[in-house]
Scaffold this motif. Sequence first.
Motif, short mmCIF file in Angstrom:
data_model
loop_
_atom_site.label_atom_id
_atom_site.label_comp_id
_atom_site.label_asym_id
_atom_site.label_seq_id
_atom_site.Cartn_x
_atom_site.Cartn_y
_atom_site.Cartn_z
N TYR A 133 60.44 62.76 31.98
CA TYR A 133 60.00 61.49 32.54
C TYR A 133 59.61 60.50 31.46
N ASN A 134 59.93 59.24 31.73
CA ASN A 134 59.52 58.14 30.87
C ASN A 134 58.62 57.21 31.67
N TYR A 135 57.44 56.96 31.14
CA TYR A 135 56.45 56.13 31.82
C TYR A 135 56.28 54.84 31.05
N HIS A 136 56.23 53.72 31.78
CA HIS A 136 56.10 52.40 31.17
C HIS A 136 54.96 51.64 31.85
N ALA A 137 54.16 50.94 31.08
CA ALA A 137 53.12 50.07 31.64
C ALA A 137 53.01 48.82 30.78
N LEU A 138 52.75 47.70 31.44
CA LEU A 138 52.65 46.41 30.76
C LEU A 138 51.52 45.61 31.38
N LEU A 139 50.68 45.02 30.52
CA LEU A 139 49.65 44.10 30.97
C LEU A 139 49.85 42.79 30.23
N VAL A 140 49.95 41.69 30.99
CA VAL A 140 50.08 40.36 30.41
C VAL A 140 48.86 39.54 30.83
N ILE A 141 48.11 39.05 29.85
CA ILE A 141 46.94 38.23 30.14
C ILE A 141 47.41 36.78 30.28
N ASN A 142 47.49 36.30 31.52
CA ASN A 142 47.98 34.95 31.77
C ASN A 142 46.93 33.88 31.47
N GLU A 143 45.66 34.19 31.74
CA GLU A 143 44.57 33.25 31.52
C GLU A 143 43.36 33.99 30.96
N SER A 144 42.60 33.32 30.10
CA SER A 144 41.42 33.92 29.50
C SER A 144 40.37 32.85 29.24
N ASN A 145 39.14 33.11 29.69
CA ASN A 145 38.06 32.15 29.53
C ASN A 145 36.76 32.85 29.18
N VAL A 146 35.93 32.21 28.35
CA VAL A 146 34.63 32.75 27.98
C VAL A 146 33.68 32.64 29.17
N ILE A 147 32.88 33.70 29.39
CA ILE A 147 31.86 33.69 30.44
C ILE A 147 30.51 34.02 29.83
N ASP A 148 29.45 33.62 30.50
CA ASP A 148 28.10 33.83 29.98
C ASP A 148 27.62 35.25 30.18
N GLU A 149 27.99 35.87 31.29
CA GLU A 149 27.53 37.23 31.56
C GLU A 149 28.54 37.95 32.44
N MET A 150 28.45 39.28 32.43
CA MET A 150 29.33 40.08 33.27
C MET A 150 28.90 39.93 34.72
N PRO A 151 29.84 39.96 35.66
CA PRO A 151 29.49 39.74 37.07
C PRO A 151 28.70 40.90 37.65
N SER A 152 27.79 40.58 38.55
CA SER A 152 27.02 41.61 39.24
C SER A 152 27.24 41.57 40.75
N ASP A 153 27.95 40.54 41.21
CA ASP A 153 28.15 40.35 42.65
C ASP A 153 29.57 40.65 43.09
N ILE A 154 30.38 41.25 42.21
CA ILE A 154 31.75 41.59 42.54
C ILE A 154 31.91 43.10 42.50
N SER A 155 32.52 43.66 43.55
CA SER A 155 32.73 45.10 43.60
C SER A 155 33.89 45.47 42.69
N MET A 156 33.57 46.12 41.60
CA MET A 156 34.59 46.52 40.63
C MET A 156 34.99 47.98 40.84
N MET A 157 36.19 48.29 40.44
CA MET A 157 36.69 49.64 40.58
C MET A 157 36.09 50.57 39.54
N ASN A 158 35.92 51.81 39.91
CA ASN A 158 35.67 52.85 38.92
C ASN A 158 36.92 53.01 38.07
#
Length: 372
Positions: A307-332
């Motif tokens: 088997y050959n496995y392929h994965a790609l991540l492309v960052i389309n947009e990136s912005n500086v934030i003041d703090e990490m979010p606490s009100d968004i349900s993030m995945m484990n």
Amino acid sequence: MKPLIATIALLLLIPAHSKDAATIKGIIKDQETGEAIPFAHVLIGDIINVSNIDGEFIISAADFEEDGAKLKVSYMGYENYSTPLSEIEPYHTVLLKPSVTQLMDVAVFSGPSIMRNVFERFHLNYEMERQHMVGYYQESMSDWEKTYYVAEGIMDIYTPSNLDKNTYPLVNPLRTRKKVFEKIDVIDEVLGGNASDMAQSSIWRKQSFLSIKNRKNYDYFYAGATSIDGQDVLIIEFEPNGNKGNTTGKLFIDEETFALIKIEYDPIIDNYSFWESVSWTEEYKQQDGVFKLVSVKFEGTSTNHAYNYHALLVINESNVIDEMPSDISMMNIYDSFFDMAQEDFTDSFWTGFNFMKLDNTVSRLLDTGSKF
């Protein structure tokens, strides 16, 4: 507020003969050979995307006025391409001209001296603040004859500052889809999404071969030069100098800033239960005075070479934030992105987001519903 791509198309953004004024589509080729160029960078303003394996690209132009806005394309070893949006065809062909770079004097540019400059400028060249990124993710598995599945997603990604104790990116899938063409036992083992791992740059990862404690375990050799974005780029090859090093690869370094703009590396894997070999490619582009991660590619071959496995991540947009979010349900980090994925493989599924056009092989497979 999430800085997502606006979904309202601006009228008259590109010529009147285009039916989709918010989207630019096309193909990127070598001017001399006519061959398609995969994974080239395509930009409009701060929005970034890449061409697929067939050289085809698609990018949103909805956020940009016609006056002054340009489509830009770059790829290592070629001259930059730039043209006003007003001159874009409905399906635009980009011809990249190979650049000519003189081999630089090895006596002047030695591997260790170049890398000293690189390491001394880490904190000047790379973003240290917390980031909110919106990225396109794709993974697939195949063998030498057929494709087993393809899965895609648009990801909300929050990366902490390299000074934060929590150094693992947080990921929230905004939209996902998948198609399994043939079931095999290992699909469930690998199908889950690796955007969290891939968004964690080798520049700041604590266990990286570039970290302060690990970089001394490698020898560096000057291996020539190329060009990208109109700048001369130095090439450094590296390998372990003892039993503590566990990676080999190439580093591509901007001669002016000594920033790493591309990293190709192959971890040395011994006695691993699933992977026979794996390889990574990370690419960076300068924005607002610092270099930011824009794409990560992972490829792996199973221990029995089946088997050959392929994965790609492309960052389309990136912005500086003041703090990490606490009100968004993030995945484990071990949760699957694709448990609730849809099977809608129309382009309209991605309305409002940037994505990578599926390659011709997968598109035909989706159309026929059969295996290759």
